[in-house]
Motif scaffolding. Structure first.
Motif, PDB file in Angstrom:
ATOM      1  N   ARG A  59     -12.459  -3.817  -0.125  1.00 38.00           N
ATOM      2  CA  ARG A  59     -11.452  -4.049  -1.165  1.00 38.00           C
ATOM      3  C   ARG A  59     -10.158  -3.285  -0.875  1.00 38.00           C
ATOM      4  O   ARG A  59      -9.074  -3.843  -0.965  1.00 38.00           O
ATOM      5  CB  ARG A  59     -12.054  -3.635  -2.512  1.00 38.00           C
ATOM      6  CG  ARG A  59     -11.221  -3.881  -3.723  1.00 38.00           C
ATOM      7  CD  ARG A  59     -11.992  -3.541  -5.006  1.00 38.00           C
ATOM      8  NE  ARG A  59     -12.387  -2.139  -5.062  1.00 38.00           N
ATOM      9  CZ  ARG A  59     -13.646  -1.706  -4.950  1.00 38.00           C
ATOM     10  NH1 ARG A  59     -14.638  -2.537  -4.778  1.00 38.00           N
ATOM     11  NH2 ARG A  59     -13.922  -0.416  -5.026  1.00 38.00           N
ATOM     12  N   ARG A  60     -10.269  -2.025  -0.487  1.00 37.20           N
ATOM     13  CA  ARG A  60      -9.072  -1.215  -0.218  1.00 37.20           C
ATOM     14  C   ARG A  60      -8.479  -1.502   1.157  1.00 37.20           C
ATOM     15  O   ARG A  60      -7.443  -0.988   1.505  1.00 37.20           O
ATOM     16  CB  ARG A  60      -9.402   0.277  -0.363  1.00 37.20           C
ATOM     17  CG  ARG A  60      -9.639   0.654  -1.823  1.00 37.20           C
ATOM     18  CD  ARG A  60      -9.988   2.098  -1.966  1.00 37.20           C
ATOM     19  NE  ARG A  60     -11.406   2.277  -1.594  1.00 37.20           N
ATOM     20  CZ  ARG A  60     -12.021   3.441  -1.550  1.00 37.20           C
ATOM     21  NH1 ARG A  60     -11.364   4.541  -1.824  1.00 37.20           N
ATOM     22  NH2 ARG A  60     -13.287   3.513  -1.224  1.00 37.20           N
ATOM     23  N   LEU A  61      -9.162  -2.343   1.923  1.00 33.52           N
ATOM     24  CA  LEU A  61      -8.654  -2.769   3.237  1.00 33.52           C
ATOM     25  C   LEU A  61      -8.102  -4.188   3.174  1.00 33.52           C
ATOM     26  O   LEU A  61      -8.033  -4.883   4.182  1.00 33.52           O
ATOM     27  CB  LEU A  61      -9.777  -2.699   4.280  1.00 33.52           C
ATOM     28  CG  LEU A  61     -10.220  -1.307   4.689  1.00 33.52           C
ATOM     29  CD1 LEU A  61     -11.501  -1.370   5.505  1.00 33.52           C
ATOM     30  CD2 LEU A  61      -9.125  -0.630   5.501  1.00 33.52           C
TER      31      LEU A  61
ATOM     32  N   ASP B  48     -12.018   3.546   4.720  1.00 37.17           N
ATOM     33  CA  ASP B  48     -11.819   2.961   3.399  1.00 37.17           C
ATOM     34  C   ASP B  48     -10.446   2.336   3.207  1.00 37.17           C
ATOM     35  O   ASP B  48     -10.307   1.392   2.444  1.00 37.17           O
ATOM     36  CB  ASP B  48     -12.007   4.030   2.315  1.00 37.17           C
ATOM     37  CG  ASP B  48     -13.459   4.355   2.061  1.00 37.17           C
ATOM     38  OD1 ASP B  48     -14.325   3.492   2.309  1.00 37.17           O
ATOM     39  OD2 ASP B  48     -13.737   5.476   1.614  1.00 37.17           O
ATOM     40  N   THR B  49      -9.428   2.909   3.847  1.00 36.29           N
ATOM     41  CA  THR B  49      -8.058   2.471   3.609  1.00 36.29           C
ATOM     42  C   THR B  49      -7.396   2.077   4.934  1.00 36.29           C
ATOM     43  O   THR B  49      -7.895   2.425   6.014  1.00 36.29           O
ATOM     44  CB  THR B  49      -7.236   3.614   2.983  1.00 36.29           C
ATOM     45  OG1 THR B  49      -7.121   4.681   3.939  1.00 36.29           O
ATOM     46  CG2 THR B  49      -7.894   4.141   1.699  1.00 36.29           C
TER      47      THR B  49
END
Length: 192
Positions: free
Chosen positions: A12-14, A183-184
Motif C-alpha cells: 500500500r505504501r509502495l 515499506d516505502t
C-alpha cells in the motif's frame, strides 16, 4: 521444523506494488525470503500469497514450496498467519519459523540461529536485534491454535508474544542480520 513465509501484502505504501515481486539481486523478493527459510533449516517451507497472487505464481520460481492464497490479505498479517498455520497443521511439524517477505536483510544465518532455540512443541523464540524482538519467530506446534485465535490485523502474533513474554526466548541476531522492512519508496534503495 517448518518454515512459513508471509508474502501476501499489497505494498500500500509502495503505491500498490506487491512486496513479493520487488526485485532483489535479479529475482523477486519472495524467492530470496523462501530460500532463507529453507537454507536456514526449515522443511517444508510454506508461502502465503495474497495481493497479485497470480502474478507472483507466474513470475517467481516457487517450485518445491507449499503455497496458499489468503483471500483476506487486505485485513493484515494476522489473517495470513492464520492461513499459513492452518496449511501446516497436518504437516507433522513440531514447530514453525515465521518470516516476512519484506525483510531482505534477514537471511539463512538468522533463521538457523532461531531454529537452534527449539526445545520442544511448546517452544517460543524470536530473533532479537540489540535486545528488541523481531523476525523470524519460532512457534512450537502446541501454541499454533492459540496464536491463530489471537492473530489480528497487521499485528499478527504481537499480542500473543506480549502475553507470553515470560516464555519467549530472545535469540540475538544483530551481528548476522538487519531487520529493516521495505515499506516505502525510500526503502527501495536497500534492494540490490
Amino acid at each position: 521444523m517448518a518454515g512459513l513465509l508471509l508474502a501476501a501484502g499489497g505494498g500500500r505504501r509502495l503505491g500498490g506494488r506487491p512486496k513479493a515481486l520487488l526485485g532483489h539481486r535479479g529475482r523477486p523478493l519472495v524467492e530470496h525470503a523462501a530460500r532463507a527459510l529453507r537454507d536456514g533449516g526449515c522443511d517444508p517451507v510454506h508461502i502465503v500469497l495474497g495481493a497479485a497472487a497470480g502474478s507472483v505464481r507466474e513470475r517467481a520460481d516457487l517450485s518445491g514450496y507449499g503455497l496458499s492464497e489468503n483471500p483476506d490479505w487486505a485485513q493484515g498479517m494476522g489473517s495470513s498467519l492464520r492461513v499459513g498455520l492452518a496449511a501446516l497443521a497436518g504437516s507433522g511439524a513440531d514447530a514453525v519459523v515465521v518470516s516476512l517477505v519484506d525483510q531482505p536483510g534477514i537471511g539463512a544465518a538468522a533463521v538457523a540461529r532461531v531454529v537452534a532455540a527449539y526445545e520442544g512443541r511448546a517452544s517460543l523464540a524470536s530473533a532479537a536485534y540489540d535486545g528488541r524482538r523481531g523476525h523470524p519467530v519460532l512457534f512450537g506446534a502446541d501454541r499454533w491454535a492459540d496464536i491463530a485465535a489471537t492473530a489480528q490485523g497487521d499485528r499478527g502474533a504481537r499480542a500473543y508474544l506480549q502475553q507470553h513474554a515470560d516464555a519467549l526466548t530472545l535469540v540475538e541476531c544483530a551481528d548476522i542480520a538487519e531487520p529493516y522492512d521495505i515499506d516505502t519508496p525510500e526503502d527501495l534503495g536497500r534492494l540490490e
